[in-house]
Design an enzyme around this catalytic site. Sequence first.
Site, PDB file in Angstrom:
ATOM      1  N   SER A   1      43.410  60.247  55.767  1.00  0.00           N
ATOM      2  CA  SER A   1      43.833  60.084  57.168  1.00  0.00           C
ATOM      3  C   SER A   1      45.210  59.434  57.185  1.00  0.00           C
ATOM      4  CB  SER A   1      42.844  59.170  57.901  1.00  0.00           C
ATOM      5  OG  SER A   1      43.362  58.811  59.168  1.00  0.00           O
TER       6      SER A   1
ATOM      7  N   TYR B   1      38.079  51.402  57.717  1.00  0.00           N
ATOM      8  CA  TYR B   1      38.419  52.828  57.769  1.00  0.00           C
ATOM      9  C   TYR B   1      39.782  53.073  57.108  1.00  0.00           C
ATOM     10  CZ  TYR B   1      39.288  57.522  59.596  1.00  0.00           C
ATOM     11  OH  TYR B   1      39.574  58.866  59.697  1.00  0.00           O
TER      12      TYR B   1
END
Length: 271
Positions: free
Chosen positions: A145, A158
């Site tokens: 990401s 995350y």
Amino acid sequence: MRRLEGRVAIIAGGATGIGAACAERLVAEGCRVVIGDLNIDEARNLCAKLGDNTHAIHYDAADEGSIKQMVDGAVSHFGRLDILHNNVALTSYEVNVQDTTVVDIPLTIWRQVFEVNVTSFLLGSRFAIPHMIAAGGGSIINTSSGSGRLGDLVRTAYGVSKAAVISLTQHIATQYGADNIRCNAITPGVIMTKNMEIVAADLSQIIKPHVLTPRLGKPEDIAAMVAFLASDDSAYVTGQALACDGGMQAHQPQIVDVRRFEAQQGAGVPK
Ligand SMILES: NC(=O)c1ccc[n+]([C@@H]2O[C@H](COP(=O)([O-])OP(=O)(O)OC[C@H]3O[C@@H](n4cnc5c(N)ncnc54)[C@H](O)[C@@H]3O)[C@@H](O)[C@H]2O)c1
């Protein structure tokens, strides 16, 4: 294009969103695809839509035995394994709201996120690599990401987990390149899956001015990159983390402020 005729792929975390779009694209490219997911109903629905060249397997990315069963199950169903797309992530609202700052994040959440977002990628690759070597090589594609490249106010686990995915990608590429196994990561920006349309409508308004393209990302944008990285068109590409983010991380971070400032000065908004 049917660049993946005769090949077999696993999409781990493939029942919805980006993974589902990837499954559809790989099938269109001639690939046989195993869709592994905790949400077996959605995985089966997707397989029913995509046809006989797909197969759904229930697996839990937090369970080592389950990951092995998915990989071995794919090989026993379709006879070989050429492509592994590690795409799963803990994306639930319950986890997101607890994934806060360095001082506050509960360690249980940190560990849970790492188990699914990182350790499952290690284990999926560990179990897949011997099958790929038996098939003469393979391509492992890891969904990271843009959050893995930059600091954020919250979602510490995350972001750090997605940074770890980039490093894992480089280690796999380095250790198994001589076995004709390539490994690359994709760092998506904001991708408007059905889920994102619901939970992040406001977020998309904040993100939009930072994106250089006229629109935000679609799951199909990532699917096109996965198809490229799975195919021989990327035969000399390995160990890379390729952004698919509309240029969100390609520009000076202050451009939105500059545009606003110049508008306030009456200079007009620069394009
Ligand atoms: N959508 C975005 O804007 C965006 C941006 C950057 C990165 N990503 C990454 O893309 C990937 C896909 O995200 P998405 O937006 O399509 O989300 P999604 O929630 O639609 O997809 C995640 C899939 O993983 C499955 N899953 C969750 N926990 C599991 C577990 N323990 N075992 C097995 N399966 C499990 C879910 O059922 C779901 O099908 C993720 O790695 C995410 O971090 C997404």
